[in-house]
Motif scaffolding. Structure first.
Motif: not given
Ligand code: FEO
Ligand code: CA
Ligand code: CA
Ligand code: CA
Length: 680
Positions: A647-661
């Protein structure tokens, strides 16, 4: 493969697309330059007439090991760059979505849906690349968008109750309209500059097709009583396209997009069915292709056309192949009903020996069928616009695969065999609307979820991905009322029970002609882990036919060196490089728990069956697209649903922007560092 040297480019280095189509007419040129212009490569099987696959030179990249890391991995010497991702603008003056603002509900602000109609859509899938000139450095890219993941677009539902400043007065309406705008197709011009492909945001080719774009209904079901609704009493015009999965491009330069899981978009069917007010013919049309109880995105609560209690026939206007001309951003878009209605996946086109069009298609549901459409008329490559009605007239066939390796294409033609009023088919319109039921009557072979189909660019052989089928079982139980009498046991073409990892079937048309009504077939690959101690590694095709197989048994076209083969599961989309190597991208469980990826395998010569992993996707993503540029130097892949399950609150992936996004579905372009043909 290098470009031809015997032609002079026009002074500005560009060539109108119509000229390019004309230039590929000579057979000699087709063979010589088949890898330069993509649709010419599609035309090769009809002129090659080959029955033996030539020996491909082989693949020499260093394979990668399946990974669980949240990034794209490719072999040493290769680069993978994001070309375009969800929310990036196709038009000047439109902002990009700010990933950082998603959790604050940016997409619930007024204007979010309007902006999304001018931005790259969500969950990219099928990719077609059509060159715009002979340099190979300009092209039009067609990408479809299968569905949305609201959990990764909008904050948790409870936050909708405490709107923030700037949010739309009705945030739910804005959310639904933004999702509708994120579906469909994106068409964009791209250019290769300094080894990197980039979108051209001010191109006259830029186009977005969404869930609300007007589309003409063509072919035998146009105007049919079953396709008439309150909003469209003529049954000729539908708003939008949904659930677009795999697709393809045609020899005449159009893009085909396949509407797949459309049942997810409509709600209220059980109540309609049980209300006693339902029209009998409409109910029959849903008997073999029922919709879900609820629209999984809640659209029926906003728009009555997705509520079957109010509009029972709208769903029948989805589940078709859509054709669009990417050369003209104002051209009409058409649903081609002659190609049947089902969970469409794949639209692989090729010319027949007599220059008609053949389109191969899968129906991606457990125990569904493989189809082929052959046009009545010849393709006119000199005048692409004269092919406008080509896919409206012809014969739709369904495949029957016999245990002895033979097969037949059975025609779904009203008035032939049992396809008549006595058996519930009033006309050809009803045959294509109820294609699954018609195919049942003819005795088609139920397959393990037919997904993509790829056509070998030199031999015309077909490769059909059967992604998996956990319901294939030794127990001879019927599948319930919807499919009385369905035999779910393994058969020659679907030989493993509990087919967890899927397989690939190879088909050779009689006379190597796509118009043939008979063919030979064999199992090319039984996916899984070839090194698993729990399964047998088979190298003898006869063993597949003569023995009872287990779910963990594997086979890789007879290639004997099991330690050199990468484990693979759930083959989905397929593609060929210009050299004739098969590329497979996956969507589903991998045998060792790795992320999905891309794999390559020669289909001819001593290396036939030597499958190796080329790419690994980020966490949660499936890989789609699998489109090469004609020179073989770029491979475009869609990274669909990265971070699925989060979810946006608990993302499993940060690809491709990285930085916890949070993640964003995106198209990547893979190239060799310094250039060169991929895989060689
Ligand atoms: Fe949308 Fe069958 O994959
Ligand atoms: Ca998918
Ligand atoms: Ca797919
Ligand atoms: Ca799939």
């Amino acid at each position: 493969m290098s470009p031809p040297s015997d032609r002079t480019p026009s002074p500005d280095g560009s060539t109108p697309f119509g000229d390019l189509l004309q230039q590929r007419l000579s057979r000699r040129e087709l063979l010589a330059h088949g890898a330069l212009l993509a649709p010419a490569a599609l035309a090769l099987p009809s002129v090659a007439g080959a029955t033996r696959a030539p020996a491909a030179p082989g693949l020499v990249f260093q394979p990668i090991i399946g990974s669980r890391e949240d990034r794209v991995q490719v072999p040493p010497g290769y680069t993978a760059e994001v070309l375009i991702g969800w929310g990036e603008p196709l038009f000047t003056g439109t902002p990009a979505i700010a990933t950082r603002g998603l959790i604050d509900g940016d997409l619930l602000s007024t204007g979010s849906a309007a902006a999304q109609e001018r931005q790259f859509g969500y969950n990219c899938d099928a990719i077609a690349f059509l060159p715009l000139d002979r340099s190979g450095r300009r092209g039009v890219l067609c990408v479809n968008h299968e569905y949305c993941d609201p959990r990764l677009m909008f904050p948790a539902k409870r936050q909708f109750k405490s709107p923030r400043p700037g949010w739309a007065a009705d945030p739910r309406l804005e959310a639904v309209q933004t999702m509708m705008a994120a579906h469909g197709v994106s068409i964009l011009e791209i250019r290769l500059e300094n080894g990197t492909w980039r979108p051209v945001t001010d191109s006259k080719l830029s186009r977005r097709i969404t869930a609300r774009t007007p589309i003409e209904i063509q072919g035998p079901a146009r105007g049919h009583a079953l396709l008439r609704t309150a909003a469209d009493p003529s049954g000729t015009r539908v708003l939008g396209t949904l659930a677009n999965c795999s697709g393809g491009k045609t020899p005449w330069g159009t893009y085909l997009s396949a509407e797949e899981n459309i049942e997810d978009y409509f709600g209220g069917y059980p109540q309609y069915r049980e209300s006693g007010r339902g029209d009998a013919r409409t109910l029959t049309a849903f008997a073999r292709f029922a919709t879900s109880e609820r629209n999984i995105f809640g659209w029926e609560t906003i728009d009555p056309r997705f509520d079957m209690r109010q509009e029972p026939r709208e769903a029948l206007r989805f589940g078709w192949i859509v054709e669009v001309d990417p050369q003209d951003a104002r051209s009409p878009i058409r649903k081609r009903t002659a190609l049947g209605r089902f969970c469409h996946e794949s639209a692989a086109s090729v010319l027949t020996r007599d220059q008609r069009a053949a389109v191969y298609m899968g129906d991606d549901t457990q125990f569904e069928y493989i189809y082929k459409f052959v046009s009545r008329d010849r393709v006119n490559l000199r005048q692409p616009e004269s092919n406008r009605e080509l896919l409206d007239h012809g014969v739709l066939y369904v495949a029957r695969l016999e245990a002895d390796g033979s097969g037949r294409w059975l025609p779904l033609v009203h008035g032939q065999g049992s396809l008549n009023a006595q058996h519930g088919f009033a006309d050809q319109g009803e045959v294509v609307i109820r294609a699954r039921a018609a195919a049942d009557l003819l005795g088609a072979t139920p397959m393990d979820r037919p997904e993509d189909i790829a056509i070998h660019p030199q031999t015309g052989r077909l490769y059909v991905a059967l992604t998996n089928n956990g319901a294939r079982t030794m127990d001879p139980v019927a599948m319930g009322a919807e499919r009385p009498g369905l035999d779910r046991r393994p058969d020659a073409a679907n030989p493993r029970p509990a087919n967890r990892y899927g397989h690939i079937v190879e088909i050779v048309e009689a006379g190597s002609d796509a118009a043939a009504t008979s063919f030979r077939w064999n199992v090319f690959l039984l996916a899984g882990d070839p090194q698993s101690a729990g399964g047998r590694f088979l190298t003898d095709a006869a063993a597949i036919k003569s023995q009872q197989l287990a779910a963990t048994d594997t086979y890789f076209a007879g290639y004997p060196e099991r330690d050199k083969i990468s484990p693979i599961g759930s083959p989905d989309n397929l593609g060929f490089d210009p050299e004739g190597n098969l590329w497979i991208v996956t969507d589903g469980e991998q045998p060792r728990g790795a992320n999905n990826g891309a794999f390559a395998v020669p289909v001819a010569g001593a290396q036939r069956g030597h499958l190796r992993q080329f790419m690994s996707a980020p966490i949660g993503a499936e890989v789609c697209g699998c489109e090469f540029t004609p020179d073989g130097e770029t491979l475009f892949l869609s990274i669909q649903h990265p971070g699925e399950g989060g979810t946006l609150e608990e993302p499993r992936s940060h690809w491709p922007d990285g930085s916890g996004l949070p993640p964003r579905p995106s198209v990547i372009a893979i190239r060799r560092k310094g250039g060169g043909v991929i895989g060689s």
